[in-house]
Design an enzyme around this catalytic site. Structure first.
Site, PDB file in Angstrom:
ATOM      1  N   PRO A   1      10.557  -4.328  -0.839  1.00 22.44           N
ATOM      2  CA  PRO A   1      11.440  -4.191  -0.005  1.00 22.44           C
ATOM      3  C   PRO A   1      11.326  -3.969   1.327  1.00 22.44           C
ATOM      4  O   PRO A   1       9.932  -3.774   1.925  1.00 22.44           O
ATOM      5  CB  PRO A   1      11.908  -2.582  -0.372  1.00 22.44           C
ATOM      6  CG  PRO A   1      10.737  -2.193  -1.349  1.00 22.44           C
ATOM      7  CD  PRO A   1       9.863  -3.318  -1.598  1.00 22.44           C
TER       8      PRO A   1
ATOM      9  N   ASP B   1      -2.166  -0.899  10.663  1.00 21.85           N
ATOM     10  CA  ASP B   1      -2.422  -0.950   9.275  1.00 21.85           C
ATOM     11  C   ASP B   1      -2.515  -2.290   8.647  1.00 21.85           C
ATOM     12  O   ASP B   1      -2.167  -2.512   7.367  1.00 21.85           O
ATOM     13  CB  ASP B   1      -1.398   0.053   8.187  1.00 21.85           C
ATOM     14  CG  ASP B   1       0.156  -0.403   8.667  1.00 21.85           C
ATOM     15  OD1 ASP B   1       0.356  -1.206   9.145  1.00 21.85           O
ATOM     16  OD2 ASP B   1       0.903   0.460   7.996  1.00 21.85           O
TER      17      ASP B   1
ATOM     18  N   GLY C   1       3.752  -1.131   4.024  1.00 16.86           N
ATOM     19  CA  GLY C   1       2.816  -2.078   4.901  1.00 16.86           C
ATOM     20  C   GLY C   1       3.117  -3.575   4.509  1.00 16.86           C
ATOM     21  O   GLY C   1       2.533  -4.208   4.722  1.00 16.86           O
ATOM     22  N   GLY C   2       4.372  -3.830   4.072  1.00 14.27           N
ATOM     23  CA  GLY C   2       4.617  -5.249   3.818  1.00 14.27           C
ATOM     24  C   GLY C   2       4.314  -6.419   5.001  1.00 14.27           C
ATOM     25  O   GLY C   2       3.881  -7.146   4.412  1.00 14.27           O
TER      26      GLY C   2
ATOM     27  N   LYS D   1       0.789  -1.253  -0.072  1.00 17.69           N
ATOM     28  CA  LYS D   1      -0.083   0.203   0.036  1.00 17.69           C
ATOM     29  C   LYS D   1       0.998   1.356   0.014  1.00 17.69           C
ATOM     30  O   LYS D   1       1.920   1.225   0.204  1.00 17.69           O
ATOM     31  CB  LYS D   1      -0.843   0.032   1.189  1.00 17.69           C
ATOM     32  CG  LYS D   1      -0.153   0.304   2.485  1.00 17.69           C
ATOM     33  CD  LYS D   1       0.069   1.526   3.217  1.00 17.69           C
ATOM     34  CE  LYS D   1       0.824   1.562   4.461  1.00 17.69           C
ATOM     35  NZ  LYS D   1       1.400   2.594   4.954  1.00 17.69           N
TER      36      LYS D   1
ATOM     37  N   GLY E   1       7.093   1.437   5.040  1.00 19.88           N
ATOM     38  CA  GLY E   1       5.918   2.717   4.538  1.00 19.88           C
ATOM     39  C   GLY E   1       5.069   1.960   3.501  1.00 19.88           C
ATOM     40  O   GLY E   1       3.925   2.723   3.077  1.00 19.88           O
TER      41      GLY E   1
ATOM     42  N   SER F   1       2.568  -5.905   7.387  1.00 18.71           N
ATOM     43  CA  SER F   1       1.032  -5.973   7.772  1.00 18.71           C
ATOM     44  C   SER F   1       0.330  -6.678   6.687  1.00 18.71           C
ATOM     45  O   SER F   1      -0.574  -7.677   6.853  1.00 18.71           O
ATOM     46  CB  SER F   1       0.451  -4.497   7.685  1.00 18.71           C
ATOM     47  OG  SER F   1       1.058  -3.583   8.591  1.00 18.71           O
ATOM     48  N   SER F   2       0.629  -6.556   5.239  1.00 18.13           N
ATOM     49  CA  SER F   2      -0.187  -6.959   4.364  1.00 18.13           C
ATOM     50  C   SER F   2       0.295  -8.473   4.169  1.00 18.13           C
ATOM     51  O   SER F   2      -0.683  -9.437   4.086  1.00 18.13           O
ATOM     52  CB  SER F   2       0.366  -6.595   2.910  1.00 18.13           C
ATOM     53  OG  SER F   2       0.002  -7.031   1.906  1.00 18.13           O
TER      54      SER F   2
HETATM   55  O1  C5P Z   1      -0.142  -0.453  15.151  1.00 17.28           O
HETATM   56  P1  C5P Z   1       1.323  -0.577  14.873  1.00 17.28           P
HETATM   57  O2  C5P Z   1       2.025  -1.789  15.372  1.00 17.28           O
HETATM   58  O3  C5P Z   1       1.791  -0.378  13.497  1.00 17.28           O
HETATM   59  O4  C5P Z   1       2.127   0.786  15.501  1.00 17.28           O
HETATM   60  C1  C5P Z   1       3.383   1.005  15.787  1.00 17.28           C
HETATM   61  C2  C5P Z   1       3.455   1.765  16.741  1.00 17.28           C
HETATM   62  O5  C5P Z   1       3.588   3.157  16.308  1.00 17.28           O
HETATM   63  C3  C5P Z   1       2.804   1.970  17.928  1.00 17.28           C
HETATM   64  O6  C5P Z   1       3.101   1.284  19.068  1.00 17.28           O
HETATM   65  C4  C5P Z   1       2.859   3.368  18.149  1.00 17.28           C
HETATM   66  O7  C5P Z   1       3.919   3.843  18.925  1.00 17.28           O
HETATM   67  C5  C5P Z   1       2.862   4.071  16.860  1.00 17.28           C
HETATM   68  N1  C5P Z   1       1.632   4.513  16.324  1.00 17.28           N
HETATM   69  C6  C5P Z   1       0.897   5.608  16.874  1.00 17.28           C
HETATM   70  N2  C5P Z   1      -0.009   5.785  16.500  1.00 17.28           N
HETATM   71  C7  C5P Z   1      -0.837   5.568  15.367  1.00 17.28           C
HETATM   72  C8  C5P Z   1      -0.250   3.987  14.748  1.00 17.28           C
HETATM   73  C9  C5P Z   1       1.033   3.886  15.381  1.00 17.28           C
HETATM   74  O8  C5P Z   1       1.626   6.337  17.856  1.00 17.28           O
HETATM   75  N3  C5P Z   1      -2.001   5.764  15.023  1.00 17.28           N
END
Ligand code: C5P
Length: 345
Positions: free
Chosen positions: A94, A136, A100-101, A10, A98, A103-104
């Site tokens: 890669p 994501d 979302g690899g 994404k 950025g 997550s996807s």
């Molecule tokens: O949800 P995810 O694991 O991708 O988030 C990684 C880190 O990014 C979280 O622990 C948080 O520190 C930060 N984050 C945030 N606000 C968001 C998404 C992520 O502060 N909306």
């Protein structure tokens, strides 16, 4: 026979960061867009127990720190499924971030797991499990152009738009998402002084000290909510343009995605990531010089993308950028229909 699933990447078409929340996350408003670049995952369920991850790329973890591992743990628990789950990841995207690899990959594994086990989870349950693993992931259960709110995990399908040509540039830089959020907070606290991405203990520029409560109040009352409202208005105007009776603007004569990015959306992360990693700002300018109609950082980086008027223009630009030393790939945005058609194809 393992189930094979394409795990698409994404990009973020605009991203606004709102106020920090009590749970450690930030309010977010973004438009996600799936693109044609992808990894491939294979999922099989065999006799035995446990979860095994195989991947030739040494940077991909094999333990519970891998999003695929965590989603399988959760899904098999809910499904009451037994057996050994083997996941093979053919990494083509890669690992820089950025796009979302990871997550996807996890969502692709979840979809593959359902087929491998011949069991189906209700859609709302899949969204819940995906959101627990990361902010994501849920977007990959929608595909196409997707509105993301709350911490990014609440997702809503937007109009399915025609594919647009794009070029993705992936500099060899790793940007930490939590550190980028923290740098954004410091930037807001400091009254828009560049604070960089360094942890609070090693400030790059002098940042006035404030109590967390003061900074929270400042963000909530002024900057944070204004920026979110700004993007939501731009999005709303863009979405309602074809129905509002207003004459079609310059935008609608071209690809609607280009019209969207002209509506004034931007990625807030650029303000903290570019000063810390000048190479990424240079990559954005290189994309613009190569003819991108719009170029931006994706998520917190380090991926950048450019949208182009045609497939040929994108292919030409990617070639030009590679000659300049950038790692660049031409691709297309994926509509929701294409995303779901190709995922098991
Ligand atoms: O949800 P995810 O694991 O991708 O988030 C990684 C880190 O990014 C979280 O622990 C948080 O520190 C930060 N984050 C945030 N606000 C968001 C998404 C992520 O502060 N909306």
């Amino acid at each position: 026979m393992p189930v094979t699933v394409r795990s698409f990447a994404k990009i973020n078409l605009g991203l606004r960061i709102g106020a920090p929340r009590a749970d450690g996350f930030h309010e977010l408003l973004t438009v996600y867009q799936t693109i044609g670049l992808h990894d491939i995952v294979h999922v099989s369920a065999t006799r035995g127990t446990g979860i095994e991850i195989r991947c030739a790329d040494p940077r991909v973890p094999r333990d519970e720190s891998n999003t695929c591992f965590r989603i399988v743990e959760k899904a098999t628990r809910v499904l009451g499924a037994k057996g050994r789950i083997v996941i093979e990841i053919d990494k083509r995207l890669p690992v820089q971030g950025g796009m979302g690899g990871a997550s996807s990959n996890a969502v692709a594994v979840l979809l593959g797991l359902e087929r491998a086990l011949k069991k189906v989870l209700p859609a709302a349950e899949k969204l819940r499990i995906a959101a627990e693993v990361g902010s994501d992931l849920p977007l990959f259960l929608v595909g196409g152009t997707v509105l993301g709110v709350s911490r990014g995990e609440q997702v809503y399908p937007l109009q399915d738009l025609p594919a647009a040509a794009c070029v993705v540039v992936t500099p060899e830089v790793g940007v930490s998402t939590p550190q980028a959020f923290a740098a954004w907070d410091r930037l807001c606290d400091a009254g828009r002084e560049p604070a960089g991405l360094r942890p609070a203990g090693q400030p790059r520029a002098a940042v006035p000290t404030q109590s967390p409560n003061t900074s929270l109040a400042k963000l909530t009352v002024t900057g944070a909510s204004d920026r979110m409202v700004g993007l939501s208005r731009a999005l709303s105007a863009w979405l309602s343009e074809p129905y509002s009776g207003a004459p079609f603007g310059r935008g609608r004569a071209e690809n609607p995605l280009l019209a969207l990015v002209r509506a004034g959306i931007k990625n807030d992360f650029e303000e903290v990531v570019f000063p810390e990693y000048p190479e990424l700002g240079e990559a954005k300018r290189a994309l613009e010089r190569a003819g991108a109609k719009y170029a931006s950082l994706s998520g917190s980086g380090s991926t950048l993308y450019g949208l182009f008027a045609s497939r040929q223009a994108a292919v030409r630009a990617a070639g030009k950028l590679r000659k300049q030393g950038w790692t660049a790939q031409a691709t297309v945005t994926l509509t929701r229909r294409q995303y779901w058609k190709r995922i098991f194809g």
